[in-house]
Design a protein around this motif. Structure first.
Motif, PDB file in Angstrom:
ATOM      1  N   THR A   1      56.059  57.232 -15.364  1.00  0.00           N
ATOM      2  CA  THR A   1      54.860  56.753 -16.057  1.00  0.00           C
ATOM      3  C   THR A   1      54.034  57.916 -16.579  1.00  0.00           C
ATOM      4  O   THR A   1      53.571  57.908 -17.731  1.00  0.00           O
ATOM      5  N   LYS A   2      53.854  58.934 -15.754  1.00  0.00           N
ATOM      6  CA  LYS A   2      53.044  60.079 -16.171  1.00  0.00           C
ATOM      7  C   LYS A   2      53.765  60.932 -17.203  1.00  0.00           C
ATOM      8  O   LYS A   2      53.132  61.498 -18.098  1.00  0.00           O
ATOM      9  N   LEU A   3      55.087  61.038 -17.095  1.00  0.00           N
ATOM     10  CA  LEU A   3      55.839  61.799 -18.092  1.00  0.00           C
ATOM     11  C   LEU A   3      55.785  61.117 -19.454  1.00  0.00           C
ATOM     12  O   LEU A   3      55.600  61.770 -20.486  1.00  0.00           O
ATOM     13  N   ASN A   4      55.927  59.799 -19.465  1.00  0.00           N
ATOM     14  CA  ASN A   4      55.945  59.065 -20.733  1.00  0.00           C
ATOM     15  C   ASN A   4      54.567  58.971 -21.370  1.00  0.00           C
ATOM     16  O   ASN A   4      54.453  58.681 -22.567  1.00  0.00           O
ATOM     17  N   ALA A   5      53.508  59.208 -20.582  1.00  0.00           N
ATOM     18  CA  ALA A   5      52.155  59.162 -21.143  1.00  0.00           C
ATOM     19  C   ALA A   5      51.932  60.245 -22.188  1.00  0.00           C
ATOM     20  O   ALA A   5      50.987  60.167 -22.976  1.00  0.00           O
ATOM     21  N   ALA A   6      52.803  61.249 -22.215  1.00  0.00           N
ATOM     22  CA  ALA A   6      52.666  62.323 -23.200  1.00  0.00           C
ATOM     23  C   ALA A   6      52.788  61.805 -24.620  1.00  0.00           C
ATOM     24  O   ALA A   6      52.251  62.411 -25.555  1.00  0.00           O
ATOM     25  N   TYR A   7      53.470  60.685 -24.809  1.00  0.00           N
ATOM     26  CA  TYR A   7      53.731  60.187 -26.154  1.00  0.00           C
ATOM     27  C   TYR A   7      52.904  58.949 -26.483  1.00  0.00           C
ATOM     28  O   TYR A   7      53.216  58.223 -27.424  1.00  0.00           O
ATOM     29  N   THR A   8      51.845  58.713 -25.705  1.00  0.00           N
ATOM     30  CA  THR A   8      50.901  57.648 -26.029  1.00  0.00           C
ATOM     31  C   THR A   8      49.929  58.158 -27.084  1.00  0.00           C
ATOM     32  O   THR A   8      49.261  59.170 -26.885  1.00  0.00           O
ATOM     33  N   PHE A   9      49.862  57.460 -28.194  1.00  0.00           N
ATOM     34  CA  PHE A   9      49.050  57.939 -29.318  1.00  0.00           C
ATOM     35  C   PHE A   9      47.577  58.017 -28.920  1.00  0.00           C
ATOM     36  O   PHE A   9      47.017  57.077 -28.360  1.00  0.00           O
ATOM     37  N   GLY A  10      46.963  59.153 -29.206  1.00  0.00           N
ATOM     38  CA  GLY A  10      45.548  59.353 -28.929  1.00  0.00           C
ATOM     39  C   GLY A  10      45.247  59.926 -27.566  1.00  0.00           C
ATOM     40  O   GLY A  10      44.092  60.229 -27.269  1.00  0.00           O
ATOM     41  N   THR A  11      46.269  60.093 -26.714  1.00  0.00           N
ATOM     42  CA  THR A  11      46.061  60.620 -25.366  1.00  0.00           C
ATOM     43  C   THR A  11      46.358  62.112 -25.342  1.00  0.00           C
ATOM     44  O   THR A  11      47.494  62.529 -25.591  1.00  0.00           O
ATOM     45  N   THR A  12      45.347  62.903 -25.066  1.00  0.00           N
ATOM     46  CA  THR A  12      45.558  64.342 -24.901  1.00  0.00           C
ATOM     47  C   THR A  12      46.267  64.578 -23.578  1.00  0.00           C
ATOM     48  O   THR A  12      45.792  64.150 -22.523  1.00  0.00           O
ATOM     49  N   TYR A  13      47.393  65.257 -23.639  1.00  0.00           N
ATOM     50  CA  TYR A  13      48.258  65.394 -22.464  1.00  0.00           C
ATOM     51  C   TYR A  13      48.364  66.860 -22.076  1.00  0.00           C
ATOM     52  O   TYR A  13      48.568  67.728 -22.935  1.00  0.00           O
ATOM     53  N   GLN A  14      48.223  67.131 -20.786  1.00  0.00           N
ATOM     54  CA  GLN A  14      48.371  68.489 -20.265  1.00  0.00           C
ATOM     55  C   GLN A  14      49.118  68.430 -18.941  1.00  0.00           C
ATOM     56  O   GLN A  14      48.768  67.646 -18.061  1.00  0.00           O
ATOM     57  N   GLN A  15      50.145  69.265 -18.837  1.00  0.00           N
ATOM     58  CA  GLN A  15      50.944  69.325 -17.616  1.00  0.00           C
ATOM     59  C   GLN A  15      51.359  70.776 -17.393  1.00  0.00           C
ATOM     60  O   GLN A  15      51.794  71.458 -18.323  1.00  0.00           O
ATOM     61  N   SER A  16      51.217  71.244 -16.183  1.00  0.00           N
ATOM     62  CA  SER A  16      51.620  72.613 -15.860  1.00  0.00           C
ATOM     63  C   SER A  16      52.076  72.666 -14.410  1.00  0.00           C
ATOM     64  O   SER A  16      51.630  71.863 -13.575  1.00  0.00           O
ATOM     65  N   CYS A  17      52.955  73.613 -14.129  1.00  0.00           N
ATOM     66  CA  CYS A  17      53.467  73.758 -12.771  1.00  0.00           C
ATOM     67  C   CYS A  17      54.140  75.116 -12.636  1.00  0.00           C
ATOM     68  O   CYS A  17      54.395  75.807 -13.627  1.00  0.00           O
ATOM     69  N   GLN A  18      54.430  75.473 -11.412  1.00  0.00           N
ATOM     70  CA  GLN A  18      55.158  76.697 -11.086  1.00  0.00           C
ATOM     71  C   GLN A  18      56.544  76.281 -10.606  1.00  0.00           C
ATOM     72  O   GLN A  18      56.673  75.510  -9.656  1.00  0.00           O
TER      73      GLN A  18
ATOM     74  N   GLU B   1      61.190  60.350 -24.242  1.00  0.00           N
ATOM     75  CA  GLU B   1      60.603  59.779 -23.029  1.00  0.00           C
ATOM     76  C   GLU B   1      61.539  60.014 -21.848  1.00  0.00           C
ATOM     77  O   GLU B   1      62.758  60.075 -21.998  1.00  0.00           O
ATOM     78  N   GLY B   2      60.927  60.146 -20.683  1.00  0.00           N
ATOM     79  CA  GLY B   2      61.705  60.455 -19.496  1.00  0.00           C
ATOM     80  C   GLY B   2      61.680  61.923 -19.143  1.00  0.00           C
ATOM     81  O   GLY B   2      62.398  62.360 -18.244  1.00  0.00           O
ATOM     82  N   GLY B   3      60.865  62.711 -19.873  1.00  0.00           N
ATOM     83  CA  GLY B   3      60.711  64.120 -19.531  1.00  0.00           C
ATOM     84  C   GLY B   3      61.796  65.017 -20.079  1.00  0.00           C
ATOM     85  O   GLY B   3      62.140  66.022 -19.447  1.00  0.00           O
ATOM     86  N   ILE B   4      62.341  64.687 -21.268  1.00  0.00           N
ATOM     87  CA  ILE B   4      63.405  65.507 -21.846  1.00  0.00           C
ATOM     88  C   ILE B   4      62.916  66.932 -22.107  1.00  0.00           C
ATOM     89  O   ILE B   4      63.616  67.911 -21.834  1.00  0.00           O
ATOM     90  N   LEU B   5      61.691  67.073 -22.636  1.00  0.00           N
ATOM     91  CA  LEU B   5      61.146  68.398 -22.934  1.00  0.00           C
ATOM     92  C   LEU B   5      60.199  68.907 -21.853  1.00  0.00           C
ATOM     93  O   LEU B   5      59.633  69.989 -21.996  1.00  0.00           O
ATOM     94  N   GLN B   6      60.011  68.133 -20.793  1.00  0.00           N
ATOM     95  CA  GLN B   6      59.048  68.492 -19.750  1.00  0.00           C
ATOM     96  C   GLN B   6      59.798  69.002 -18.522  1.00  0.00           C
ATOM     97  O   GLN B   6      60.442  68.239 -17.804  1.00  0.00           O
ATOM     98  N   LEU B   7      59.688  70.292 -18.294  1.00  0.00           N
ATOM     99  CA  LEU B   7      60.378  70.897 -17.157  1.00  0.00           C
ATOM    100  C   LEU B   7      59.704  70.558 -15.835  1.00  0.00           C
ATOM    101  O   LEU B   7      60.357  70.551 -14.794  1.00  0.00           O
ATOM    102  N   CYS B   8      58.403  70.300 -15.863  1.00  0.00           N
ATOM    103  CA  CYS B   8      57.684  69.982 -14.633  1.00  0.00           C
ATOM    104  C   CYS B   8      58.028  68.568 -14.178  1.00  0.00           C
ATOM    105  O   CYS B   8      57.947  67.624 -14.970  1.00  0.00           O
ATOM    106  N   PRO B   9      58.395  68.384 -12.925  1.00  0.00           N
ATOM    107  CA  PRO B   9      58.734  67.039 -12.443  1.00  0.00           C
ATOM    108  C   PRO B   9      57.489  66.186 -12.255  1.00  0.00           C
ATOM    109  O   PRO B   9      56.412  66.687 -11.925  1.00  0.00           O
ATOM    110  N   ASP B  10      57.641  64.889 -12.486  1.00  0.00           N
ATOM    111  CA  ASP B  10      56.545  63.940 -12.281  1.00  0.00           C
ATOM    112  C   ASP B  10      57.126  62.535 -12.348  1.00  0.00           C
ATOM    113  O   ASP B  10      58.328  62.354 -12.586  1.00  0.00           O
ATOM    114  N   THR B  11      56.279  61.529 -12.151  1.00  0.00           N
ATOM    115  CA  THR B  11      56.746  60.149 -12.241  1.00  0.00           C
ATOM    116  C   THR B  11      57.030  59.786 -13.695  1.00  0.00           C
ATOM    117  O   THR B  11      56.504  60.409 -14.623  1.00  0.00           O
TER     118      THR B  11
END
Length: 601
Positions: A150-167, A138-148
């Motif tokens: 709350t939104k970064l940690n939502a990736a690990y909410t069970f049952g939530t399909t998560y998609q994030q992309s950026c340049q 949690e906190g975006g350790i594996l997520q290179l794209c910046p975000d808040t």
């Protein structure tokens, strides 16, 4: 030498300085830090294995094979003492055993008041092999794209399909990730006895080569070679001459996907071990300020949909067979109405048109039923037993909708042609009143003739007939407006998001999951049908009884106008509105009409 996907092979200053020394210290002295550093260099080489034993992975495998005497760690046969755990076996073929032989108990119910998190943790190492720390993802350790947060940690909410992309700019990557960090991922879960356990999460590296072949890029699990360790950015091995200069090439984890599969027929949220899929992109450094790379991170939840597909196919077969019988009955009725008993090409064509409409209804029933099923059973479940189909698993559903639309359009055209070919007759029963003198052309004489009957009553009835052609049991404008109101204003559209929440409102700060096409169709169709059904009840029970019934009013108008309507839809079949007035005359003045109405009262 370090090979890259763009056909570039360069001599790495880091490898030149540390490879032989780390391998020697690991082999001769079982130095844990040196073994970790050697393992990291193998990971920088994409864990690729070949016949050569001089690269980092070849040296690591040589040491691994010849240190069996050291024993294993935690009863894991792939994990040697004093060596990092890099591979699940030394050759492809064990992926199915690793991913399907074990079940993990994760969650027993969906909480509608508090999100249930997947507890991923990572052991991190630097390039030199030093252990850094244990940390949560949690906190975006594996997520290179910046975000808040709350939104970064939502990736690990069970049952939530998560998609994030950026340049992301290459210059920013070089600034933020000057030194690579390596991660061994684990999932923390509770066993049946309530005790906490750690499960090592396997990695599917799409860039891995085994005997010069990309074995992990196919869909056949039996060809995969799973690994353990990953990194996000490698700006170290691409430095050729001086470690203090900019690298010539950097390697970036451009696509990371965490896949979580639910065990079939589970009622307790039991899942298979998660799988992390990583795809790396090699970027040749030319102008870091202008160069950029596309980054994506996603979390997918899936389950075996074969049983649901079989049930859908069975339903389609049964209803399709009933549609054939119903179409045959309608074709037989059409033959009787046309007065023909010969089965000709027109009969076959008519049957196919009837069947197209009935089959469209079958597809519509199946798609609506499927959408409502997933909407109810996924959103309302307390004990986790089903997960939504992936977008790739929705293709059959989309095909059914396309078939329903196409076949219904064909039926609509057939209905339009049928309505255009209907013969309509207006029969005026009005009898002439008295006689008039009329000159006979060509004879020069005047004779008495029956007084003509006015055509305006017939015109008026025909005009009223045209006006009631669009009368329906529902109001189309109100129907669309009401559906949009409930979807967008009340918030029913939020039920179509691919997460476990059944809330109708979402905070602007929270993560918004992607839409599910099945849930969107199911939610929209359910609302449309419910509102249409309520409108039909309202118009049939209340409006037409206490306000106005335009069809009954038209029949009454025909009776007052002394005009009948005869509609011939087929050669031997039609409809008739008997409008002959009991008073004998309708083409009269207001006083006589008023007297006639009082007689009826």
């Amino acid at each position: 030498a370090v090979p890259y996907l763009q056909g570039i092979t360069l001599t790495s200053a880091w490898f030149l300085k540390n490879l032989q020394s780390s391998a020697s210290a690991c082999w001769l002295y079982s130095n844990l830090t040196a073994c970790q550093a050697l393992g990291n260099m193998c990971v920088m080489n994409m864990n690729s294995l070949s016949s050569s034993t001089t690269d980092a992975c070849g040296l690591f495998q040589y040491i691994y094979v010849n240190t069996a005497r050291l024993g294993i760690v935690h009863s894991i046969s792939f994990w040697r003492h004093d060596l990092p755990w890099l591979y699940y076996g030394d050759q492809p073929g064990l992926a199915s055993q690793v991913l399907e032989a074990n079940h993990l108990f994760i969650i027993s119910f969906f909480s509608h008041h508090q999100d249930v998190k997947l507890q991923f943790i990572a052991a991190s190492f630097d390039a030199a092999g030093n252990f850094l720390k244990w940390q949560s993802l949690e906190g975006g350790i594996l997520q290179l794209c910046p975000d808040t947060q709350t939104k970064l940690n939502a990736a690990y909410t069970f049952g939530t399909t998560y998609q994030q992309s950026c340049q992301i700019s290459v210059s920013k990557i070089l600034l933020d990730f000057a030194n690579p960090i390596f991660y061994d991922l684990f999932l923390e879960y509770n066993g049946n006895n309530g005790q906490q356990y750690l499960w090592a999460v396997p990695v599917l590296n799409l860039n891995l080569q085994y005997s010069e072949m990309f074995v992990n890029q196919g869909s056949n699990m039996n060809n995969w070679l799973l690994t353990r360790r990953l990194f996000l950015v490698d700006a170290l091995s691409g430095k050729e001459d001086d470690l203090g200069k900019l690298p010539r090439v950097i390697r970036i984890a451009s696509k990371i996907t965490i896949s979580i599969r639910l065990v079939s027929h589970t009622q307790k949220g039991t899942i298979y071990p998660p799988l992390v899929t990583v795809a790396y992109t090699d970027v040749l450094i030319q102008n870091p300020e202008t160069q950029s790379v596309m980054i994506s991170f996603s979390v997918n939840y899936e389950m075996d949909q074969s049983e649901a597909q079989i049930q859908t196919d069975i339903t389609l077969g049964v209803l399709g067979g009933l549609a054939v019988l119903w179409s045959l009955l309608k074709t037989a009725g059409w033959k009787r109405r046309t007065g023909s008993s010969i089965v000709d090409l027109q009969t076959v064509l008519k049957f196919l048109l009837f069947y197209a409409g009935d089959l469209a209804n079958v597809f519509f029933i199946i798609t609506v039923g499927t959408g409502i099923y997933w909407l109810v059973f996924f959103k309302a479940q307390q004990f986790v037993s089903v997960l939504l189909p992936l977008p790739s698993q929705e293709e059959d559903f989309v095909t059914y909708i396309a078939c329903a639309f196409s076949l219904k359009a064909l039926q609509f055209l057939q209905l339009l042609v049928s309505q255009l070919s209907i013969d309509i007759f207006f029969i005026d029963w009005e009898r002439p009143k008295g006689k008039v003198l009329k000159a006979v052309e060509g004879e020069g004489v005047i004779r008495s003739a029956a007084a003509p009957v006015s055509i305006w009553r017939t015109y008026f009835i025909a005009n009223e007939w045209n006006e009631i052609q669009t009368v329906r049991k529902i109001n189309p404008f109100f129907q669309v407006l009401a559906v949009l109101f409930f979807l967008e204003v009340v918030g029913f559209s939020n039920l179509a998001l691919m997460d476990s929440s059944s809330s109708l409102t979402r905070s602007s700060e929270s993560y918004i999951a992607p839409w599910s096409r099945i849930l969107r169709f199911g939610m929209s169709a359910a609302l449309w049908l419910a509102i249409a059904f309520l409108q039909i009840i309202f118009f049939s029970v209340i409006y037409e009884r206490f306000v106005e019934d335009k069809i009954s009013q038209f029949v009454d108008l025909c009776c007052m106008s002394n005009i009948s309507v005869f509609l011939l839809s087929h050669s031997c079949f039609g409809y008739y509105i008997h409008g002959r007035s009991v008073h004998g005359h309708a083409d009269t003045n207001m006083e006589e009409m008023n007297i006639n109405l009082k007689r009826e009262a």
